[in-house]
Design a protein around this motif. Structure first.
Motif, short mmCIF file in Angstrom:
data_model
loop_
_atom_site.label_atom_id
_atom_site.label_comp_id
_atom_site.label_asym_id
_atom_site.label_seq_id
_atom_site.Cartn_x
_atom_site.Cartn_y
_atom_site.Cartn_z
N GLY A 135 -44.61 -69.88 -58.45
CA GLY A 135 -46.02 -70.07 -58.14
C GLY A 135 -46.82 -68.80 -58.05
N ILE B 35 -43.16 -79.28 -58.45
CA ILE B 35 -43.55 -78.15 -57.59
C ILE B 35 -44.62 -77.27 -58.25
N ASP C 268 -47.49 -76.29 -56.04
CA ASP C 268 -47.17 -75.83 -54.69
C ASP C 268 -47.40 -74.33 -54.55
N THR D 128 -44.23 -72.48 -49.99
CA THR D 128 -43.65 -73.82 -49.96
C THR D 128 -42.46 -73.92 -50.91
N ILE D 129 -42.61 -73.30 -52.07
CA ILE D 129 -41.51 -73.29 -53.05
C ILE D 129 -40.29 -72.58 -52.46
N LYS E 299 -38.45 -74.69 -49.99
CA LYS E 299 -37.68 -75.78 -50.58
C LYS E 299 -36.31 -75.36 -51.06
#
Length: 235
Positions: A52, A68, A71, A75-76, A79
């Motif tokens: 991202g 994703i 995202d 956040t990535i 995860k």
């Protein structure tokens, strides 16, 4: 094996430049998938897009079956994707210990087990635990960068050019470490050193001008002189 990461027709712009123009590949759990290509082909941008950092403008990025692409980076990372950038990204003014603590999401038992494992894998980090990151050798900095990405027990590691600028004996150590780590995590590796890539990789995708153009088992690429010459410039 299950598909852990899947990119489909991913396109990415950096400013006005259309860098990725159709990247598609699958990463199977427990394997080392190697992204190959000439300098400027889009390999680093592909990893940054997954994280991202360079958002995709088109296409799909699925991690464990969930989208994703939109995202944010944090956040990535939460995860379960760890990223080792080409420039390593360690904090030069912090000690090895402080670099690791900054990277750790928590200090639960599982994280502590991961820390113990990675320090056994890279004993230099244990020896220089109180040394500032900026004073480490090139190989030790690379080990620290990989250790920081691994310590949170990430399911997937994205590692960009780990052999860059390292002496052959250090490259061999990094190779051995990646071979051992793949028993515990899935790895996407960008690597210009074909000897290293062909040794640790299970499968490959070749990126050319921002598109994936060839893929297969690493054994196929090792035996195909013409493909290596055409897309990688090596015999």
């Amino acid at each position: 094996m299950s598909i852990q990461l899947k990119l489909e027709n991913v396109e990415t712009y950096i400013g006005q430049f259309h860098i990725l123009q159709g990247i598609s590949f699958e990463v199977r759990k427990g394997e080392v998938t190697v992204l190959l290509g000439r300098n400027g082909a889009g390999k680093t941008t592909t990893l940054r897009t997954i994280m991202g950092l360079n958002p995709a403008s088109k296409g799909s990025i699925l991690f464990n079956g969930k989208e994703i692409k939109a995202d944010p980076t944090y956040t990535i990372a939460q995860k379960g994707i760890g990223y080792v950038p080409e420039d390593q990204g360690i904090f030069a003014q912090l000690t090895v210990e402080e670099n690791m603590k900054v990277a750790m999401k928590d200090e639960k038992d599982k994280t502590k087990e991961s820390l113990e494992y990675i320090l056994n894998l890279f004993p230099d980090l244990k020896r220089f635990w109180k040394k500032h990151g900026g004073l480490l050798s090139g190989g030790q900095k690379q080990m620290l960068a990989i250790a920081r990405a691994y310590v949170n027990d990430n399911e997937l590691l994205l590692i960009d050019e780990p052999s860059k600028g390292l002496a052959p004996i250090v490259v061999e150590k990094v190779m051995e470490s990646i071979m051992e780590m793949k028993d515990k995590t899935t790895i996407v590796l960008v690597e210009q050193n074909f000897m290293m890539a062909s040794t640790v990789g299970d499968c490959f995708y070749i990126i050319d001008d921002g598109r994936t153009v060839k893929n297969g088992s690493m054994e196929i690429l090792r035996e195909d002189d013409e493909m290596r010459r055409k897309f990688l410039g090596i015999a």
